[in-house]
Design a protein around this motif. Structure first.
Motif, PDB file in Angstrom:
ATOM      1  N   ASP A   1      43.814  -0.588 -89.022  1.00 41.81           N
ATOM      2  CA  ASP A   1      44.039   0.760 -89.541  1.00 41.81           C
ATOM      3  C   ASP A   1      42.981   1.715 -89.020  1.00 41.81           C
ATOM      4  O   ASP A   1      43.278   2.861 -88.697  1.00 41.81           O
ATOM      5  CB  ASP A   1      44.015   0.763 -91.064  1.00 41.81           C
ATOM      6  N   ASN A   2      41.740   1.273 -88.952  1.00 41.43           N
ATOM      7  CA  ASN A   2      40.685   2.113 -88.407  1.00 41.43           C
ATOM      8  C   ASN A   2      39.484   1.265 -88.035  1.00 41.43           C
ATOM      9  O   ASN A   2      39.427   0.065 -88.311  1.00 41.43           O
ATOM     10  CB  ASN A   2      40.294   3.241 -89.385  1.00 41.43           C
TER      11      ASN A   2
ATOM     12  N   ARG B   1      45.613   5.477 -80.798  1.00 35.97           N
ATOM     13  CA  ARG B   1      46.911   5.588 -80.138  1.00 35.97           C
ATOM     14  C   ARG B   1      46.951   6.760 -79.163  1.00 35.97           C
ATOM     15  O   ARG B   1      47.389   6.612 -78.019  1.00 35.97           O
ATOM     16  CB  ARG B   1      47.986   5.750 -81.201  1.00 35.97           C
TER      17      ARG B   1
ATOM     18  N   TYR C   1      45.675  -3.110 -82.305  1.00 36.34           N
ATOM     19  CA  TYR C   1      46.959  -2.839 -82.962  1.00 36.34           C
ATOM     20  C   TYR C   1      47.010  -3.447 -84.359  1.00 36.34           C
ATOM     21  O   TYR C   1      47.835  -3.054 -85.184  1.00 36.34           O
ATOM     22  CB  TYR C   1      48.115  -3.364 -82.116  1.00 36.34           C
TER      23      TYR C   1
ATOM     24  N   LYS D   1      43.706   4.850 -86.484  1.00 37.54           N
ATOM     25  CA  LYS D   1      44.693   4.326 -85.539  1.00 37.54           C
ATOM     26  C   LYS D   1      45.415   5.426 -84.785  1.00 37.54           C
ATOM     27  O   LYS D   1      45.932   5.180 -83.689  1.00 37.54           O
ATOM     28  CB  LYS D   1      45.685   3.413 -86.255  1.00 37.54           C
TER      29      LYS D   1
END
Length: 782
Positions: free
Chosen positions: A226-227, A163, A223, A159
């Motif tokens: 986590d991955n 981001r 969003y 993430k």
């Protein structure tokens, strides 16, 4: 994590931090015992592997560990006990430091304040240097090993990278991943369109359970993740249902013990407005009850007039830990998408090539603003259970029930006929289409995980059973070719809805059931490792006919996978592997004969090398692969129809990553020779060459800069035509952090390049690629 303290600089850089030294006998950071299996070998490699599996931070001078070895561990230990055993006879001392970390130093070096050339591994290092993912644990392989330890090509996009690159979709998150052609349908509001290694048969998973595919299912919001993990090549021996090119597994954000909270506001191009939040922590002082709630609301227009991209989701989850041996997590997810079809299916003449009135604008909307719609509604409930049975074995179970509905109303240009091309005035007669879908998915996976030693070999084994059921219902279908009214592509005028011609009917439905038994074992002997997997599936595909008896097709399939790797002490790990694929297909070929689709099968041979430097500031992966496929599902030559043909793909991919004190770089290159089997034509919609470069530089005062370049080679449509030229695109970001605030600005397709991403075939429809988007972000973490 939502709030990250930057404490790591790679490559022997100086890091100063205050450490609160305690002797090993004073206070314990982690009192719960867990099963750990770390093979004997180089100490720095063993510590790094342990830190990432245990989720702890280790600080040490890399020079102290050079040449040191460990006998490894295998059994149930607390973190303190495990680290102490790894350090036996090393002459090094372990001590606790602030923020729940550990310091490893020579005897007598531990002080109340420490300044040293340091390498920090584990949870913090993974967050701060997300591009260095080789030692990250991989859940997608089922071997319980890290990416570097697995004899297969795996990419993990966490993430933080999502981001920092400003990715808004799964498509965008994978733009810098080798071997992956992301966004291969151009601008889209329907779904993420991703091809791996030239094979267009991607199967999506979330948390190891099969998810939706295509336009009828929900589009996963990044969003909520986590991955993202990409396992390249076949994986049928572990999942049963997996594409030959690879599978995509997204990992959901779940409750964490540490209290972390974030509020995020975003605004940008096409009047984009988005707000999101993420909050997690303990509900009770003893940490037995945890929670997490993630939510997002978006209101946005797009590059196409009248096409909106509105969405919201809410995802609460709760974890109960009745003992240190048992953890139960319940995750709920509800998502609603309110949009209109983004792809406009424009004629080749006027998009790829100029027509009599020139090129059609990328903003041209071919539909009817007050009639067209693409709405989706999804509700899911997931349950995850982990229970430690013995010092060696752990039982894990995952289950999910999901229901999704969609409503399509659209106008589009015709294709597969001469009427696809506009006349001299730019007029064309549209198609009108309606379709409502309902999908229900049931997933269950139960398996035992064991870490044990037999003689001189160490094993990380999984043995389990999984069950999958899907029911796809399609109603209110209508396809009116030439019945959508006349439309001018250069001077759009709306309000010409031919509603009286719409006479919808129900389509045949489809049900799939599959049960699989599997065994996966990663065996280590000194520097050698062998990964093997075997699986047997029972598969049933039933066509639920509206006006005829149902048709059921049953098959059984046994698939296998094997790979062998040698881990040199200098960090180089060559490997060879073999794997098979087996993908059940739903429905029929869409022709008048309604032929039920056969399972897609294939095999891959791969030769690769992985390298991670002892300082962990350089990572390199290389893979050569040879793929053979049967019954690949490809675009057909009737509207909405498909055909099944073979494919042969040979190619190689390379990725290099380097981290300096303030700069990180990653570069990749992919080269493919992808051919339709039995025909002298390229596999359509896939560039044979892909290249990417991404870098980020950290300036003083909390300022960071990021930039990337993406090259996509030429592409052909079905039947080797038409030829789409290569394209080079640029991305950029800038950010500023202070205290609990973070501000950033990101741009995709920075130069606003106009290009065609896909054409179905010669004189058929074509799709524009994404235009430039710029978004501004403000995040507050506490």
């Amino acid at each position: 994590m939502l709030k990250i303290n930057i404490v790591c600089l790679l490559g022997g850089a100086m890091v100063s931090q205050t450490a609160y030294a305690e002797s090993q006998s004073n206070g314990v950071i982690e009192t719960d015992s867990k099963i750990f299996s770390v093979p004997a070998g180089q100490l720095h490699q063993a510590l790094d592997s342990f830190a990432r599996r245990a989720g702890v931070n280790l600080t040490y001078d890399a020079a102290l560990l050079q040449g040191l070895t460990t006998e490894g561990i295998n059994g149930r230990y607390t973190v303190d006990e495990a680290l102490s055993m790894l350090l036996v006879n090393s002459g090094l001392q372990l001590s606790h430091i602030g923020s729940g970390g550990y310091l490893i130093a020579s005897s007598g070096e531990v002080k109340s304040e420490i300044t040293l050339p340091a390498l920090i591994v584990g949870a913090a290092a993974e967050k701060n240097t997300s591009i260095m993912s080789l030692n990250a644990p991989s859940s997608i392989s089922k071997f319980g090993t890290s990416v570097k330890e697995t004899p297969a090509s795996i990419s993990i996009i966490d993430k933080e990278f999502i981001r920092e690159t400003g990715a808004k979709t799964v498509d965008e998150a994978l733009l810098y991943t080798p071997g992956v052609h992301s966004g291969n349908s151009g601008f889209s509001t329907r779904a993420d369109w991703i091809t791996i290694r030239g094979v267009d048969d991607l199967v999506n998973y979330r948390d190891g359970l099969r998810g939706y595919g295509g336009e009828g299912g929900p589009r996963v919001n990044v969003y909520s993740l986590d991955n993202i993990e990409v396992l390249k090549g076949p994986s049928a021996a572990m999942y049963g249902q997996g594409g030959l090119g690879g599978i995509l597994n997204t990992t959901t954000k779940l409750p964490q013990a540490d209290s972390q909270h974030e509020v995020w506001l975003q605004g940008g191009s096409y009047d984009r407005k988005q707000a999101a939040f993420d909050s997690t922590g303990a509900l009770t002082d003893d940490g037995k009850f945890l929670y997490r709630i993630v939510g997002l609301q978006r209101d946005s227009d797009t590059q196409v007039d009248y096409v909106n991209d509105d969405s919201y989701f809410l995802a609460p989850s709760f974890t109960w830990k009745p003992s240190d041996k048992t953890k139960v997590t319940l995750h709920l997810h509800h998502q609603e998408d309110d949009s209109i079809m983004g792809e406009q299916f424009l004629p080749q003449s006027g998009s790829l090539e100029s027509a009599s009135r020139g090129k059609i604008s990328t903003s041209t909307f071919v539909g009817e603003p007050d009639w067209d719609r693409l709405d989706k509604d999804t509700t899911e409930m997931s349950l995850f259970i982990d229970h430690t049975l013995t010092d060696t074995w752990q039982l894990s179970a995952s289950a999910r029930q999901s229901e999704s509905s969609s409503t399509f109303r659209s106008h589009r240009t015709p294709f597969f006929s001469a009427s696809n091309q506009p006349n001299a005035d730019g007029n064309i007669t549209r198609i009108v289409r309606t379709l409502d879908t309902d999908n229900k998915l049931t997933n269950l996976d139960v398996h035992l995980k064991g870490n044990f030693t037999t003689g001189l070999t160490q094993h990380s084994m999984s043995v389990g059973i999984d069950y999958f059921k899907s029911l796809s219902e399609s109603d209110n279908f209508f396809l009116g070719i030439g019945q959508g009214g006349e439309f001018n592509l250069y001077e759009p005028s709306y309000g010409n809805v031919q509603s009286e011609v719409v006479n919808p009917f129900d389509l045949n439905d489809s049900e799939i059931k599959q049960t699989g038994l599997y065994l996966a074992d990663h065996i280590t002997l000194n520097n050698w490792s062998l990964s093997i997997a075997l699986r047997h599936d029972n598969y049933q595909n039933t066509q639920l006919n509206v006006d005829a008896p149902n048709i059921t097709h049953k098959e059984t399939e046994t698939t296998k996978q094997a790979g062998i790797m040698y881990n040199f002490d200098n960090g180089i790990s060559p490997y060879v592997s073999y794997a098979e694929s087996f993908t059940p297909n739903t429905g029929n070929d869409g022709t008048a004969a309604s032929n039920i689709l056969k399972p897609t099968k294939g095999e891959q041979r791969e030769l690769g090398i992985k390298y991670l430097s002892p300082e962990q500031d350089v990572g390199l992966t290389f893979a050569y692969f040879d793929i053979e496929q049967e019954n690949r599902v490809s675009d057909g030559f009737t509207f909405g129809g498909v055909q099944q043909i073979g494919a042969a793909v040979k190619g190689w991919e390379i990725e290099a990553k380097k981290a300096w004190q303030n700069l990180t770089l990653q570069a990749s290159y992919t080269d493919l020779d992808a051919q339709d089997k039995g025909a002298d034509t390229r596999i359509p919609h896939m560039p044979e060459k892909l290249a990417t470069l991404w870098g980020q530089y950290q300036l003083p005062m909390g300022i960071r800069l990021g930039a990337g370049v993406r090259y996509k080679g030429n592409i052909v449509g079905a039947g080797d035509g038409p030829l789409l030229p290569s394209v080079t695109l640029f991305d950029a970001t800038i950010g500023y952090s202070f205290d609990d605030w973070d501000f950033s600005l990101d741009a995709k397709n920075l130069t606003d390049k106009t290009y065609i991403a896909r054409c179905r075939s010669e004189n058929a429809d074509c799709y524009y690629g994404d235009r430039r988007t710029i978004t501004a972000n403000a995040r507050y973490s506490f």
